[in-house]
Design a protein around this motif. Structure first.
Motif, PDB file in Angstrom:
ATOM      1  N   ARG A 609      56.177  15.732  22.478  1.00  0.00           N
ATOM      2  CA  ARG A 609      54.733  15.671  22.312  1.00  0.00           C
ATOM      3  C   ARG A 609      54.235  16.939  21.632  1.00  0.00           C
ATOM      4  NH1 ARG A 609      52.374  14.355  27.474  1.00  0.00           N
ATOM      5  NH2 ARG A 609      54.349  13.357  27.988  1.00  0.00           N
ATOM      6  N   LYS A 642      53.883  15.300  33.460  1.00  0.00           N
ATOM      7  CA  LYS A 642      54.089  14.213  34.416  1.00  0.00           C
ATOM      8  C   LYS A 642      52.951  13.202  34.389  1.00  0.00           C
ATOM      9  CE  LYS A 642      56.573  16.718  38.061  1.00  0.00           C
ATOM     10  NZ  LYS A 642      56.442  17.139  39.469  1.00  0.00           N
ATOM     11  N   TYR A 643      51.723  13.731  34.367  1.00  0.00           N
ATOM     12  CA  TYR A 643      50.561  12.872  34.576  1.00  0.00           C
ATOM     13  C   TYR A 643      49.821  12.529  33.283  1.00  0.00           C
ATOM     14  CZ  TYR A 643      51.484  14.230  39.373  1.00  0.00           C
ATOM     15  OH  TYR A 643      52.082  14.444  40.579  1.00  0.00           O
ATOM     16  N   SER A 644      50.495  12.642  32.148  1.00  0.00           N
ATOM     17  CA  SER A 644      49.907  12.189  30.878  1.00  0.00           C
ATOM     18  C   SER A 644      50.911  11.272  30.187  1.00  0.00           C
ATOM     19  CB  SER A 644      49.539  13.385  29.988  1.00  0.00           C
ATOM     20  OG  SER A 644      50.690  14.118  29.616  1.00  0.00           O
ATOM     21  N   PHE A 645      50.424  10.559  29.210  1.00  0.00           N
ATOM     22  CA  PHE A 645      51.255   9.550  28.554  1.00  0.00           C
ATOM     23  C   PHE A 645      52.135  10.194  27.479  1.00  0.00           C
ATOM     24  CE2 PHE A 645      47.229   7.624  29.849  1.00  0.00           C
ATOM     25  CZ  PHE A 645      47.715   6.723  30.797  1.00  0.00           C
ATOM     26  N   PRO A 646      53.347   9.691  27.271  1.00  0.00           N
ATOM     27  CA  PRO A 646      54.248  10.265  26.255  1.00  0.00           C
ATOM     28  C   PRO A 646      53.585  10.269  24.885  1.00  0.00           C
ATOM     29  CG  PRO A 646      55.422   8.724  27.667  1.00  0.00           C
ATOM     30  CD  PRO A 646      53.987   8.583  28.023  1.00  0.00           C
ATOM     31  N   THR A 648      51.155  12.143  23.925  1.00  0.00           N
ATOM     32  CA  THR A 648      49.801  12.730  23.915  1.00  0.00           C
ATOM     33  C   THR A 648      49.930  14.251  23.902  1.00  0.00           C
ATOM     34  OG1 THR A 648      49.720  12.664  26.324  1.00  0.00           O
ATOM     35  CG2 THR A 648      48.786  10.791  25.125  1.00  0.00           C
ATOM     36  N   ASP A 667      45.408  18.311  29.320  1.00  0.00           N
ATOM     37  CA  ASP A 667      46.172  17.131  28.917  1.00  0.00           C
ATOM     38  C   ASP A 667      45.213  15.969  28.706  1.00  0.00           C
ATOM     39  OD1 ASP A 667      45.790  15.505  31.383  1.00  0.00           O
ATOM     40  OD2 ASP A 667      46.961  17.104  32.323  1.00  0.00           O
ATOM     41  N   GLN A 668      45.761  14.853  28.250  1.00  0.00           N
ATOM     42  CA  GLN A 668      44.974  13.633  28.057  1.00  0.00           C
ATOM     43  C   GLN A 668      45.574  12.530  28.938  1.00  0.00           C
ATOM     44  OE1 GLN A 668      44.675  12.696  23.878  1.00  0.00           O
ATOM     45  NE2 GLN A 668      43.931  14.743  23.328  1.00  0.00           N
ATOM     46  N   GLY A 669      45.733  12.895  30.222  1.00  0.00           N
ATOM     47  CA  GLY A 669      46.415  11.998  31.140  1.00  0.00           C
ATOM     48  C   GLY A 669      45.482  11.157  31.977  1.00  0.00           C
ATOM     49  N   ILE A 670      45.933  10.839  33.203  1.00  0.00           N
ATOM     50  CA  ILE A 670      45.212   9.885  34.056  1.00  0.00           C
ATOM     51  C   ILE A 670      43.977  10.504  34.683  1.00  0.00           C
ATOM     52  CG2 ILE A 670      47.307   8.583  34.538  1.00  0.00           C
ATOM     53  CD1 ILE A 670      47.488  10.025  37.207  1.00  0.00           C
ATOM     54  N   GLY A 723      41.491  12.836  31.144  1.00  0.00           N
ATOM     55  CA  GLY A 723      42.441  13.932  31.208  1.00  0.00           C
ATOM     56  C   GLY A 723      41.954  15.038  32.119  1.00  0.00           C
TER      57      GLY A 723
END
Length: 745
Positions: A609, A642-646, A648, A667-670, A723
Motif C-alpha cells: 500500500r 490491520k483495520y484498513s483495506f488492502p 488504501t 488510515d482509510q479503514g473501518i 477512517g
C-alpha cells in the motif's frame, strides 16, 4: 434591696414627704424636664428612623453575602450563565418582593443578567461603587442616586423622569480568590411607603394620634432627594409639597453642607419639633435628607398632665399616694412584660435578644438569669450549627453519591455527586420519594425497594444492598448502597442516610479481565496447539520425514513460539509500564531518523500500500526513549494496516505545535464509533467490530502509557466507514546548541 421594701419606701416618701414644697417646685422642674425629654426623644426617634431606613438594605446584604459564597452561584457567575442567574433572581424575588433592582455584573460593571428583563451587556451606571466593592472585597450598603434613563430601562421610572433615590447593596463574588462578578440589589424609595408607615407605628405620638384621631398628634416622616419628597407619611389630600414649601431656608442650607438640623417648624398649621439628617452616598456626597417631625402638642399635653397631677396631689394627698402606688406597680410590671416579650422572641427562634437589667432586686436577678440563659442557648446553637456545617461539608465533599430521606421516604438532603450520577438538579430531587426518583433494581428488573428498603426493616440500623440505578448517561449503573438509620431521642426512625458507591467501573474491569483471560487463553492455546502438533508429528517413529518437511515443521514451531513470546512480552511490557518499573533511557533523537527507522523495520508490512510521509521542516530534536517511541509508532502503523483495506494509503505526519511535537498516523479503514473512542486506550478493551481481527487489546494501552511517561498525550479522531487518525504529542525539551542537534546512534 427587695422589691417589697422598695415599694414601702416609695409609698412612705410620697405620703409623708413635703407635698407643698413639691407642688411649688414642680412647674419649673417639669418645664426643664420636658425640654430635655423632647430633645432626647427626638434624637432617639431619629436613630430609630435610620435603623428603619437601613433595615431592608441589611436584609439584602445578609442574603447576598450568603449567596456570594455558594459554589453553584460562583460557577454561574464565572460561566456568565445569564439564564441560570435570571432564574435564580426570580426565585429570590419571591422571598424578597421589596427588592426593585437585581443585577449580576462582571468586574467591569458589564451586566450579565438582570431581574427585570433579558437585556444584558450594558454597564451599571455607578462605576465608583463597583470599584470600591472590588477593592474592599466586601458587600457595600449605601444610598445612591440612579439616573432616570437607567430606571426607565429597568421599568422603574419615577414621576417626571427624575433620577431615583435607592438603597443599594453591592456584593462582590469571589472565584478562586479573585472577584469574578458582583450581585447588585436595590430598593427604590420613590413612592415606597414602607419606611414612613413602619416608623409611624414606632415614633412617639403614634399612640396619642391613634386614640385622638387628630393630626395634632401625628408624627411626620419624609425622605427627600433635592427638592423632591421621595416618600412621606403626609396625607395625600392636598398633594405632596416640595421641600422648599415645608422647610425653612436654613434647613436646606445646613443639610446641603452635610450638617444635621434640629429645631422647630410649622407644617400645615401644626407646630413640630423637627430633625433633619443628610443622606450621603458611598462617596460621601449629600444626595438627600431623612426628616422626622414630632408634634409639640405631644409634649405640651404631657406638661399639662403633670401640672394637673401636682395640683391634684396638693388637694388629695391620700389619693395621690394610691395613684403613686399604682404607678409603682405598673413600673414593676413593665420589666416583667418586657421579659415575657423577650421570652416569646426566644421561643420563636430569635437568640439575639437581651433584657435590659437595672438594679439588684428580684427582677434584676431574673433579667440577668434570662440573659445568661439566652447566651448559653446562643453558644449551644453556634456549636450545633458548626457541627451541622461540618457534616454538610463532608457530605458535599464526598466522591460517593449521598442522599438522606425523611420518615416519609422523601429526599431532604443530596450532594453534588448524586446530582452528577443521576443527571438531575438538587431542586428537582428534593421533596421527591427515593423510590420515584431512583427505583433501584436488580439486573433482572426486580425492585429492591420492595424487598430491601431500610424503611421496611426499622430494627436493622444499617446495611448495604447492590443494584442498578439510572444515570445521567441514560444507562444503568451498578451500585452498592450503604445505609444507616437516623433516630430521634425516643429511638424512633426519622430518616435514613444512603451512601451510593458506583461499582460500574469495577464490574467493567472484572468483565474485561474475564474477557482478557479468555482471549489470552485462546491466543496462548493456538500457538501451543500448533507447537505441540508439529512436535508430536516430528517425534513419530513410524514415519521418516525428509529434511525439507522437517525444516517446514520447525519453522512453524519457531513462528508460533515467536507469536507466543510476543504476546507474553506485551503483557509484561504493559505491567512494567503501569508499575513504573520500566526506566526510560532517554537520548536526543532527530524525528527524521526516527521515522526512517520505523518505516524500514515495517517495510514488509506496508509493502502492498502507498505510504505518505509529511514532515514539517526544522523539527526540533526530541529527548526521548527512542525504542519506546518506536514501539508506539509501530503499534499505530500495524493497527492502521490491520483495520484498513488492502491497497488504501496510510499517511504519517509530524509537525510542531507550540512546545509540542505532534505525530499522527491516519488510515482509510473501518473507523471507530464515537462511544468507543475514549475507551480504546484502556487495557483489554476492543471494539466489537474489531474483534474479528487477531489481537489482545493491549497495543493502544501500551502506547498510552509510553506517551504519558514522556509527558505527552495520545488521542484519536475517527469516523466509522471513513477512517481513523491516531495522534500523540511529545514535549520539546530545551538543551544547548550541541545537544539539541546531536543524533543518537
Amino acid at each position: 434591696m427587695r422589691l417589697r421594701y422598695k415599694f414601702t419606701l416609695f409609698f412612705l416618701v410620697i405620703v409623708l414627704g413635703p407635698i407643698i414644697g413639691l407642688g411649688l417646685m414642680t412647674t419649673r422642674l417639669i418645664g426643664q424636664a420636658m425640654v430635655h425629654s423632647a430633645r432626647e426623644t427626638l434624637e432617639h426617634d431619629m436613630q430609630m428612623a435610620w435603623a428603619e431606613y437601613w433595615s431592608r438594605g441589611q436584609q439584602m446584604r445578609m442574603g447576598m453575602l450568603q449567596a456570594a459564597v455558594e459554589p453553584s452561584i460562583q460557577e454561574m457567575v464565572r460561566r456568565r450563565d445569564s439564564e441560570a442567574l435570571r432564574r435564580l433572581m426570580r426565585a429570590w424575588k419571591t422571598h424578597r418582593p421589596y427588592v426593585d433592582l437585581w443585577l449580576v455584573t462582571d468586574p467591569t460593571g458589564r451586566v450579565i443578567a438582570r431581574l427585570n428583563s433579558d437585556r444584558a451587556g450594558d454597564h451599571f451606571p455607578l462605576n465608583d461603587l463597583i470599584a470600591t466593592a472590588i477593592e474592599r472585597r466586601e458587600a457595600i450598603l449605601s444610598s445612591e442616586i440612579l439616573p432616570s434613563e437607567f430606571l426607565a430601562e429597568e421599568g422603574l421610572a419615577v414621576p417626571n423622569a427624575q433620577a431615583g433615590l435607592a438603597v443599594i447593596v453591592t456584593t462582590p463574588v469571589l472565584c478562586d480568590g479573585s472577584v469574578c462578578g458582583l450581585i447588585i440589589t436595590g430598593d427604590l424609595l420613590h413612592n415606597d411607603s414602607y419606611v414612613p408607615n413602619a416608623l409611624q407605628q414606632k415614633l412617639h405620638g403614634h399612640q396619642q394620634h391613634t386614640v385622638a384621631g387628630a393630626d395634632l398628634h401625628r408624627p411626620l416622616i419624609f425622605i427627600s432627594s433635592g427638592e423632591t419628597i421621595v416618600t412621606t407619611s403626609l396625607q395625600p389630600s392636598s398633594g405632596v409639597p416640595s421641600m422648599s414649601e415645608l422647610m425653612p431656608e436654613e434647613v436646606s442650607a445646613q443639610t446641603a453642607g452635610g450638617l444635621p438640623y434640629r429645631g422647630k417648624t410649622t407644617i400645615r398649621g401644626i407646630p413640630y419639633l423637627l430633625a433633619v439628617d443628610p443622606i450621603r452616598n458611598d462617596s460621601g456626597q449629600v444626595i438627600g435628607t431623612l426628616s422626622i417631625g414630632l408634634p409639640e402638642q405631644l409634649f405640651r399635653g404631657l406638661r399639662g398632665e403633670a401640672i394637673r397631677a401636682v395640683i391634684a396631689s396638693l388637694l388629695l394627698g391620700a389619693v395621690l399616694a394610691a395613684v403613686v402606688a399604682m404607678l409603682l406597680g405598673a413600673r414593676m410590671a413593665y420589666p416583667l412584660r418586657e421579659l415575657a416579650t423577650k421570652a416569646q422572641a426566644v421561643a420563636a427562634g430569635n437568640l439575639d435578644v437581651q433584657v435590659p437589667v437595672q438594679g439588684t432586686d428580684e427582677i434584676g436577678e431574673l433579667g440577668r438569669a434570662f440573659n445568661r440563659m439566652v447566651q448559653e442557648l446562643r453558644t449551644s446553637y453556634g456549636r450545633l450549627a458548626e457541627e451541622q456545617s461540618k457534616v454538610i461539608a463532608a457530605i458535599e465533599a464526598s466522591q460517593d453519591a449521598i442522599w438522606i430521606s425523611d420518615a416519609d421516604q422523601r429526599l431532604v438532603t443530596v450532594n453534588s455527586a448524586l446530582e452528577r450520577l443521576v443527571g438531575q438538579r438538587r431542586a428537582d430531587l428534593l421533596g421527591q420519594t427515593c423510590r420515584h426518583r431512583f427505583n433501584v433494581r436488580t439486573h433482572d428488573g426486580a425492585s429492591i425497594c420492595d424487598t430491601s428498603c431500610p424503611f421496611l426493616n426499622p430494627t436493622r440500623r444499617q446495611g448495604k444492598v447492590e443494584g442498578c440505578i439510572p444515570t445521567a448517561s441514560g444507562q444503568d449503573a451498578w451500585v452498592e448502597i450503604s445505609y444507616g438509620h437516623i433516630t430521634n431521642t425516643d429511638g424512633e426512625l426519622v430518616g435514613v442516610v444512603h451512601i451510593v458507591h458506583d461499582l460500574t467501573e469495577r464490574k467493567e474491569v472484572e468483565r474485561l479481565k474475564d474477557e482478557f483471560i479468555s482471549m489470552v487463553s485462546h491466543e496462548l492455546r493456538t500457538p501451543l496447539h500448533h507447537i505441540k502438533g508439529f512436535a508430536t508429528t516430528l517425534l513419530q517413529t513410524d514415519v521418516e520425514w525428509d529434511a525439507a518437511t522437517q525444516r517446514d515443521f520447525l519453522e512453524s514451531i519457531n513462528r508460533e513460539a515467536d507469536r507466543l513470546s510476543n504476546l507474553v512480552g506485551k503483557i509484561l511490557h504493559l505491567s512494567r509500564l503501569e508499575a513504573d518499573g520500566l526506566p526510560m533511557e532517554r537520548e536526543w533523537c532527530l524525528v527524521n531518523d526516527l521515522m526512517d527507522r520505523v518505516l524500514r523495520r515495517r517495510r514488509n508490512l506496508i509493502a502492498d500500500r502507498p505510504v505518505h510521509l509529511h514532515l514539517e521542516p526544522d523539527l526540533p530534536a526530541l529527548y526521548v526513549d527512542e525504542r519506546e517511541i518506536e514501539v508506539v509508532l509501530i503499534n499505530l502503523i500495524e493497527n492502521a494496516v490491520k483495520y484498513s483495506f488492502p491497497g488504501t494509503p496510510i499517511t504519517l505526519s509530524v509537525h510542531r505545535r507550540a512546545d509540542q511535537v505532534i505525530f499522527s498516523v491516519a488510515d482509510q479503514g473501518i473507523g471507530i464509533p464515537p462511544e468507543h473512542q475514549e475507551r480504546i486506550f484502556e487495557r483489554f478493551y476492543r471494539v466489537n467490530g474489531a474483534r474479528r481481527v487477531a489481537g489482545t487489546g493491549l497495543g493502544l494501552a501500551i502506547c498510552k502509557r509510553i506517551v504519558e511517561a514522556h509527558g505527552g498525550r495520545i488521542w484519536v479522531e475517527s469516523k466509522p466507514g471513513v477512517g481513523s487518525c491516531f495522534q500523540f504529542s511529545l514535549p520539546v525539551q530545551r538543551a544547548d546548541e550541541e545537544n539539541a542537534h546531536s543524533h543518537c546512534g
